[in-house]
Design an enzyme around this catalytic site. Structure first.
Site, PDB file in Angstrom:
ATOM      1  CG  ASP A   1       2.712   6.175  -6.172  1.00 42.00           C
ATOM      2  OD1 ASP A   1       1.799   5.475  -6.671  1.00 42.00           O
ATOM      3  OD2 ASP A   1       2.817   7.401  -6.360  1.00 42.00           O
TER       4      ASP A   1
ATOM      5  CE1 TYR B   1     -13.071   2.750  -9.781  1.00 42.81           C
ATOM      6  CE2 TYR B   1     -15.394   2.285 -10.154  1.00 42.81           C
ATOM      7  CZ  TYR B   1     -14.210   2.019  -9.493  1.00 42.81           C
ATOM      8  OH  TYR B   1     -14.165   1.024  -8.555  1.00 42.81           O
TER       9      TYR B   1
ATOM     10  CB  THR C   1     -13.912   1.171   1.621  1.00 47.42           C
ATOM     11  OG1 THR C   1     -14.167   1.746   0.329  1.00 47.42           O
ATOM     12  CG2 THR C   1     -14.212  -0.308   1.601  1.00 47.42           C
TER      13      THR C   1
ATOM     14  CE  LYS D   1     -11.913  -0.486 -10.593  1.00 46.13           C
ATOM     15  NZ  LYS D   1     -10.685  -1.086 -10.049  1.00 46.13           N
TER      16      LYS D   1
ATOM     17  CG  ASP E   1      -2.103   0.949   1.094  1.00 45.59           C
ATOM     18  OD1 ASP E   1      -3.218   0.456   0.821  1.00 45.59           O
ATOM     19  OD2 ASP E   1      -1.931   2.182   1.241  1.00 45.59           O
TER      20      ASP E   1
HETATM   21  N1  LIG Z   1     -15.374   1.065  -2.288  1.00 40.71           N
HETATM   22  C1  LIG Z   1     -16.178   0.821  -3.306  1.00 40.71           C
HETATM   23  O1  LIG Z   1     -17.390   1.132  -3.267  1.00 40.71           O
HETATM   24  C2  LIG Z   1     -15.648   0.088  -4.503  1.00 40.71           C
HETATM   25  C3  LIG Z   1     -16.579  -0.515  -5.381  1.00 40.71           C
HETATM   26  C4  LIG Z   1     -16.102  -1.228  -6.470  1.00 40.71           C
HETATM   27  C5  LIG Z   1     -14.739  -1.354  -6.667  1.00 40.71           C
HETATM   28  N2  LIG Z   1     -13.865  -0.759  -5.814  1.00 40.71           N
HETATM   29  C6  LIG Z   1     -12.426  -0.963  -6.080  1.00 40.71           C
HETATM   30  O2  LIG Z   1     -11.800  -1.519  -4.928  1.00 40.71           O
HETATM   31  C7  LIG Z   1     -10.414  -1.107  -4.903  1.00 40.71           C
HETATM   32  C8  LIG Z   1     -10.049  -0.383  -3.614  1.00 40.71           C
HETATM   33  O3  LIG Z   1     -11.155   0.045  -3.026  1.00 40.71           O
HETATM   34  P1  LIG Z   1     -11.403   0.084  -1.428  1.00 40.71           P
HETATM   35  O4  LIG Z   1     -12.786   0.591  -1.334  1.00 40.71           O
HETATM   36  O5  LIG Z   1     -10.997  -1.193  -0.794  1.00 40.71           O
HETATM   37  O6  LIG Z   1     -10.382   1.251  -1.064  1.00 40.71           O
HETATM   38  P2  LIG Z   1     -10.000   2.083   0.241  1.00 40.71           P
HETATM   39  O7  LIG Z   1     -10.414   3.471  -0.007  1.00 40.71           O
HETATM   40  O8  LIG Z   1     -10.476   1.407   1.487  1.00 40.71           O
HETATM   41  O9  LIG Z   1      -8.399   1.929   0.183  1.00 40.71           O
HETATM   42  C9  LIG Z   1      -7.642   2.249  -0.925  1.00 40.71           C
HETATM   43  C10 LIG Z   1      -6.196   1.967  -0.579  1.00 40.71           C
HETATM   44  O10 LIG Z   1      -5.431   2.164  -1.765  1.00 40.71           O
HETATM   45  C11 LIG Z   1      -4.204   2.746  -1.385  1.00 40.71           C
HETATM   46  N3  LIG Z   1      -3.617   3.442  -2.516  1.00 40.71           N
HETATM   47  C12 LIG Z   1      -4.096   4.560  -3.120  1.00 40.71           C
HETATM   48  N4  LIG Z   1      -3.249   4.953  -4.092  1.00 40.71           N
HETATM   49  C13 LIG Z   1      -2.238   4.065  -4.118  1.00 40.71           C
HETATM   50  C14 LIG Z   1      -1.052   3.960  -4.876  1.00 40.71           C
HETATM   51  N5  LIG Z   1      -0.749   4.865  -5.824  1.00 40.71           N
HETATM   52  N6  LIG Z   1      -0.198   2.927  -4.641  1.00 40.71           N
HETATM   53  C15 LIG Z   1      -0.491   2.024  -3.658  1.00 40.71           C
HETATM   54  N7  LIG Z   1      -1.596   2.074  -2.906  1.00 40.71           N
HETATM   55  C16 LIG Z   1      -2.460   3.087  -3.122  1.00 40.71           C
HETATM   56  C17 LIG Z   1      -4.595   3.711  -0.275  1.00 40.71           C
HETATM   57  O11 LIG Z   1      -3.474   4.085   0.517  1.00 40.71           O
HETATM   58  C18 LIG Z   1      -5.654   2.915   0.485  1.00 40.71           C
HETATM   59  O12 LIG Z   1      -5.088   2.177   1.562  1.00 40.71           O
HETATM   60  C19 LIG Z   1     -10.217  -0.231  -6.108  1.00 40.71           C
HETATM   61  O13 LIG Z   1      -9.755  -1.012  -7.183  1.00 40.71           O
HETATM   62  C20 LIG Z   1     -11.621   0.260  -6.374  1.00 40.71           C
HETATM   63  O14 LIG Z   1     -11.777   0.710  -7.683  1.00 40.71           O
HETATM   64  C21 LIG Z   1     -14.291  -0.023  -4.748  1.00 40.71           C
END
Ligand SMILES: NC(=O)c1ccc[n+]([C@@H]2O[C@H](COP(=O)([O-])OP(=O)(O)OC[C@H]3O[C@@H](n4cnc5c(N)ncnc54)[C@H](O)[C@@H]3O)[C@@H](O)[C@H]2O)c1
Length: 259
Positions: free
Chosen positions: A62, A154, A189, A158, A36
């Site tokens: 990153d 987005y 989240t 996706k 992360d």
């Molecule tokens: N939350 C939703 O409603 C949702 C729905 C569908 C899909 N998603 C997908 O799930 C995944 C993550 O979502 P989540 O809700 O678990 O996220 P989250 O917001 O809980 O956490 C995201 C994490 O990504 C890390 N991050 C951000 N930029 C980064 C980088 N450049 N390098 C490394 N780490 C990085 C952040 O530090 C954070 O810990 C993504 O692919 C997102 O598109 C989310």
């Protein structure tokens, strides 16, 4: 244990679904690479896994940087002696706007949702082959199955992930490398709060994101958003040997929202 003797890597594992997955996989016996951007979050997840008797190594970096997206595979494989699965979970919401679009935000979304996971995949393939196969798991979204008027970039990204998953599944089937995706609906989240605040800026003005999420969740078929654990449980099945003949699958974890 469902992942005994397995070695896996989870990106964006410092929060949300990635965090839940890393912890769940370790409980099921896997040695887990926790990757992360957020160093403190990485430390926290590794500490939680170790406190429960599991094995984890954290890497804070990153993933937008190709060198990082590649080196995480080598570091985890070297540290644990191989690699059996990767959950390519990192992503980014990108811009909501079309008129007046911020192209730097567009680039960030494309780089994290598509480019970085492809680079990590490239690095992982030889490691998985050495083990006689393995599992690649990606996080798409219901926005990778239907349009998303308030997050068009987005959705484009996706849909791209979905195309990659289906293409790679056929390409690497002969190597016994399975390629699947989870498609979360709105999930509780920090990123979920970004999405739910987008649709109607007028009517939600002045409300905090907690209230917007709660209101939105109450309109879903099951009356609630997904939890990170809901998605981690689906991910667990797809990276485990229980899914030995499951490849090219897009598994919605959305409480029937898309249905
Ligand atoms: N939350 C939703 O409603 C949702 C729905 C569908 C899909 N998603 C997908 O799930 C995944 C993550 O979502 P989540 O809700 O678990 O996220 P989250 O917001 O809980 O956490 C995201 C994490 O990504 C890390 N991050 C951000 N930029 C980064 C980088 N450049 N390098 C490394 N780490 C990085 C952040 O530090 C954070 O810990 C993504 O692919 C997102 O598109 C989310």
């Amino acid at each position: 244990m469902r992942l005994a003797n397995k070695i896996g890597l989870v990106t964006a594992a410092g929060s949300g679904m990635g965090r839940a997955g890393a912890i769940r996989f370790a409980k099921e016996g896997a040695c887990v690479g926790v990757v992360d951007l957020d160093q403190a979050a990485v430390n926290d997840v590794v500490a939680e896994i170790e406190a429960a008797g599991g094995k984890a190594i954290g890497i804070a970096c990153d993933l937008r940087d190709d060198a990082n997206a590649r080196r995480i595979v080598k570091e985890i494989a070297d540290a644990f002696g191989g690699l059996d699965f990767v959950w390519n979970h990192v992503g980014h919401p990108g811009p909501a706007a079309v008129e007046g679009i911020d192209m730097a935000d567009y680039d960030l979304a494309m780089d994290l949702n598509v480019r970085s996971v492809l680079v990590t995949t490239e690095a992982a393939l030889p490691e998985l082959r050495v083990r006689g196969g393995g599992a690649l798991l990606y996080t798409a979204s219901i926005s990778g199955l239907k349009g998303s008027p308030f997050s068009p970039v987005y959705a484009a990204a996706k849909f791209g992930v979905v195309g990659m998953v289906r293409s790679l599944a056929g390409r690497y089937a002969k190597d016994k490398i399975r390629v699947n995706a989870v498609y979360p609906g709105i999930t509780d989240t920090p990123m979920g709060r970004v999405f739910v605040a987008r649709p109607d800026q007028q009517s939600t003005q002045g409300q905090d994101r907690e209230a917007i999420l709660a209101n939105m969740a109450s309109t879903l078929p099951m009356g609630r958003a997904a939890t990170p654990t809901d998605v981690a449980n689906a991910a667990l099945f797809l990276v485990s040997d229980e899914a030995e003949y499951v490849s090219g699958v897009a598994l919605p974890v959305d409480g029937a929202a898309i249905a």
